[in-house]
Design a protein around this motif. Sequence first.
Motif, short mmCIF file in Angstrom:
data_model
loop_
_atom_site.label_atom_id
_atom_site.label_comp_id
_atom_site.label_asym_id
_atom_site.label_seq_id
_atom_site.Cartn_x
_atom_site.Cartn_y
_atom_site.Cartn_z
N ARG A 116 0.83 -1.23 0.00
CA ARG A 116 0.00 0.00 0.00
C ARG A 116 0.85 1.26 0.00
O ARG A 116 0.52 2.22 -0.68
CB ARG A 116 -0.95 0.00 1.18
CG ARG A 116 -2.15 -0.92 0.97
CD ARG A 116 -2.89 -1.11 2.23
NE ARG A 116 -1.99 -1.90 3.08
CZ ARG A 116 -2.17 -2.19 4.35
NH1 ARG A 116 -3.22 -1.75 4.95
NH2 ARG A 116 -1.32 -2.93 5.02
N SER A 117 1.93 1.28 0.73
CA SER A 117 2.76 2.48 0.78
C SER A 117 3.78 2.53 -0.35
O SER A 117 4.50 3.51 -0.49
CB SER A 117 3.48 2.57 2.13
OG SER A 117 4.37 1.48 2.26
N SER A 118 3.83 1.47 -1.16
CA SER A 118 4.83 1.38 -2.22
C SER A 118 4.25 1.55 -3.62
O SER A 118 4.90 1.21 -4.60
CB SER A 118 5.55 0.03 -2.15
OG SER A 118 6.19 -0.13 -0.92
N ARG A 119 3.03 2.06 -3.74
CA ARG A 119 2.40 2.14 -5.06
C ARG A 119 3.24 2.86 -6.11
O ARG A 119 3.37 2.36 -7.22
CB ARG A 119 1.00 2.75 -4.94
CG ARG A 119 0.02 1.75 -4.36
CD ARG A 119 -1.42 2.19 -4.54
NE ARG A 119 -2.29 1.17 -4.05
CZ ARG A 119 -3.06 1.28 -2.98
NH1 ARG A 119 -3.05 2.41 -2.30
NH2 ARG A 119 -3.83 0.30 -2.60
N PRO A 120 3.83 4.03 -5.81
CA PRO A 120 4.68 4.67 -6.83
C PRO A 120 5.87 3.81 -7.25
O PRO A 120 6.24 3.79 -8.42
CB PRO A 120 5.14 5.97 -6.16
CG PRO A 120 4.06 6.27 -5.16
CD PRO A 120 3.63 4.91 -4.65
N VAL A 121 6.43 3.07 -6.30
CA VAL A 121 7.56 2.19 -6.63
C VAL A 121 7.07 1.02 -7.48
O VAL A 121 7.74 0.61 -8.43
CB VAL A 121 8.25 1.70 -5.34
CG1 VAL A 121 9.34 0.69 -5.66
CG2 VAL A 121 8.81 2.87 -4.56
N ILE A 122 5.88 0.50 -7.16
CA ILE A 122 5.30 -0.59 -7.96
C ILE A 122 5.16 -0.16 -9.41
O ILE A 122 5.46 -0.92 -10.33
CB ILE A 122 3.94 -1.04 -7.38
CG1 ILE A 122 4.16 -1.75 -6.05
CG2 ILE A 122 3.19 -1.94 -8.36
CD1 ILE A 122 2.89 -2.02 -5.28
N ASP A 123 4.72 1.08 -9.64
CA ASP A 123 4.56 1.58 -11.00
C ASP A 123 5.89 1.60 -11.75
O ASP A 123 5.96 1.25 -12.92
CB ASP A 123 3.94 2.99 -11.00
CG ASP A 123 2.54 3.01 -10.40
OD1 ASP A 123 1.83 1.99 -10.51
OD2 ASP A 123 2.16 4.04 -9.82
N GLN A 124 6.96 2.00 -11.06
CA GLN A 124 8.28 2.01 -11.68
C GLN A 124 8.78 0.59 -11.96
O GLN A 124 9.35 0.33 -13.02
CB GLN A 124 9.29 2.73 -10.78
CG GLN A 124 9.06 4.21 -10.66
CD GLN A 124 10.01 4.84 -9.66
OE1 GLN A 124 11.18 4.47 -9.58
NE2 GLN A 124 9.51 5.80 -8.90
N VAL A 125 8.55 -0.31 -11.02
CA VAL A 125 8.96 -1.70 -11.22
C VAL A 125 8.17 -2.32 -12.37
O VAL A 125 8.73 -3.04 -13.20
CB VAL A 125 8.82 -2.52 -9.91
CG1 VAL A 125 9.10 -3.99 -10.16
CG2 VAL A 125 9.77 -1.98 -8.84
N ALA A 126 6.87 -2.02 -12.46
CA ALA A 126 6.06 -2.53 -13.57
C ALA A 126 6.60 -2.01 -14.90
O ALA A 126 6.70 -2.76 -15.87
CB ALA A 126 4.60 -2.14 -13.38
N ALA A 127 6.97 -0.73 -14.95
CA ALA A 127 7.56 -0.16 -16.18
C ALA A 127 8.86 -0.87 -16.53
O ALA A 127 9.15 -1.13 -17.71
CB ALA A 127 7.79 1.34 -16.02
N THR A 128 9.64 -1.21 -15.52
CA THR A 128 10.89 -1.94 -15.72
C THR A 128 10.62 -3.31 -16.31
O THR A 128 11.28 -3.73 -17.28
CB THR A 128 11.65 -2.07 -14.38
OG1 THR A 128 11.92 -0.76 -13.88
CG2 THR A 128 12.95 -2.82 -14.54
N ILE A 129 9.63 -4.01 -15.78
CA ILE A 129 9.27 -5.35 -16.28
C ILE A 129 8.77 -5.27 -17.72
O ILE A 129 9.15 -6.09 -18.57
CB ILE A 129 8.24 -6.02 -15.34
CG1 ILE A 129 8.89 -6.33 -13.99
CG2 ILE A 129 7.64 -7.26 -15.98
CD1 ILE A 129 7.91 -6.70 -12.89
N ILE A 130 7.92 -4.29 -18.01
CA ILE A 130 7.40 -4.10 -19.37
C ILE A 130 8.55 -3.91 -20.35
O ILE A 130 8.60 -4.54 -21.40
CB ILE A 130 6.43 -2.89 -19.41
CG1 ILE A 130 5.13 -3.23 -18.67
CG2 ILE A 130 6.14 -2.46 -20.85
CD1 ILE A 130 4.28 -2.01 -18.33
N LEU A 131 9.49 -3.03 -19.99
CA LEU A 131 10.61 -2.73 -20.88
C LEU A 131 11.54 -3.93 -21.02
O LEU A 131 12.00 -4.25 -22.13
CB LEU A 131 11.36 -1.49 -20.38
CG LEU A 131 12.46 -0.96 -21.27
CD1 LEU A 131 12.01 -0.76 -22.72
CD2 LEU A 131 13.01 0.35 -20.70
#
Length: 154
Positions: A116-131
């Motif tokens: 819950r407190s890591s949502r912005p980091v999750i978005d960056q990690v998801a972008a990393t996985i996509i790329l």
Amino acid sequence: MTLRAGVRIGVDVGRARVGVARSDVEGLLVIPVVTVKRGAGDLAELARLAREHDALEFVVGLPLSLTGAQTSSTEDARGFAGRLAAASGLAVRLVDERLSTVAAQRSLQSTGKDIRSSRPVIDQVAATIILQNALETERSSGKPPGELIIQDEG
């Protein structure tokens, strides 16, 4: 197979935030960059990041249902990708992102992070996985991944 040289900017489009990652020129390393709040100025910020890193193109995650069907999030990501292409003048590739956010959440949970407190980091990690997935696809097939939105005029 070969991989085109050039920095790519990975983008995970969400309703509230946009996760951003980038590759190195050789496409070997992908790192999280920033999470951008969705709304006024988000496209300008992404275009600025692309110029700063002399990017070849954007790779935007295309959210599909598990069956591959389009959803409201799919249409939102398509619209965002089209506006990003127009705002940046760069090629934008839409790539299947199924389960990238789930993988990002699991990755962070494995390190003991509170989701819950890591949502912005999750978005960056998801972008990393996509790329990373897009680069692996190009490396193995020898063809640029996904659906091209706009051809770079350079």
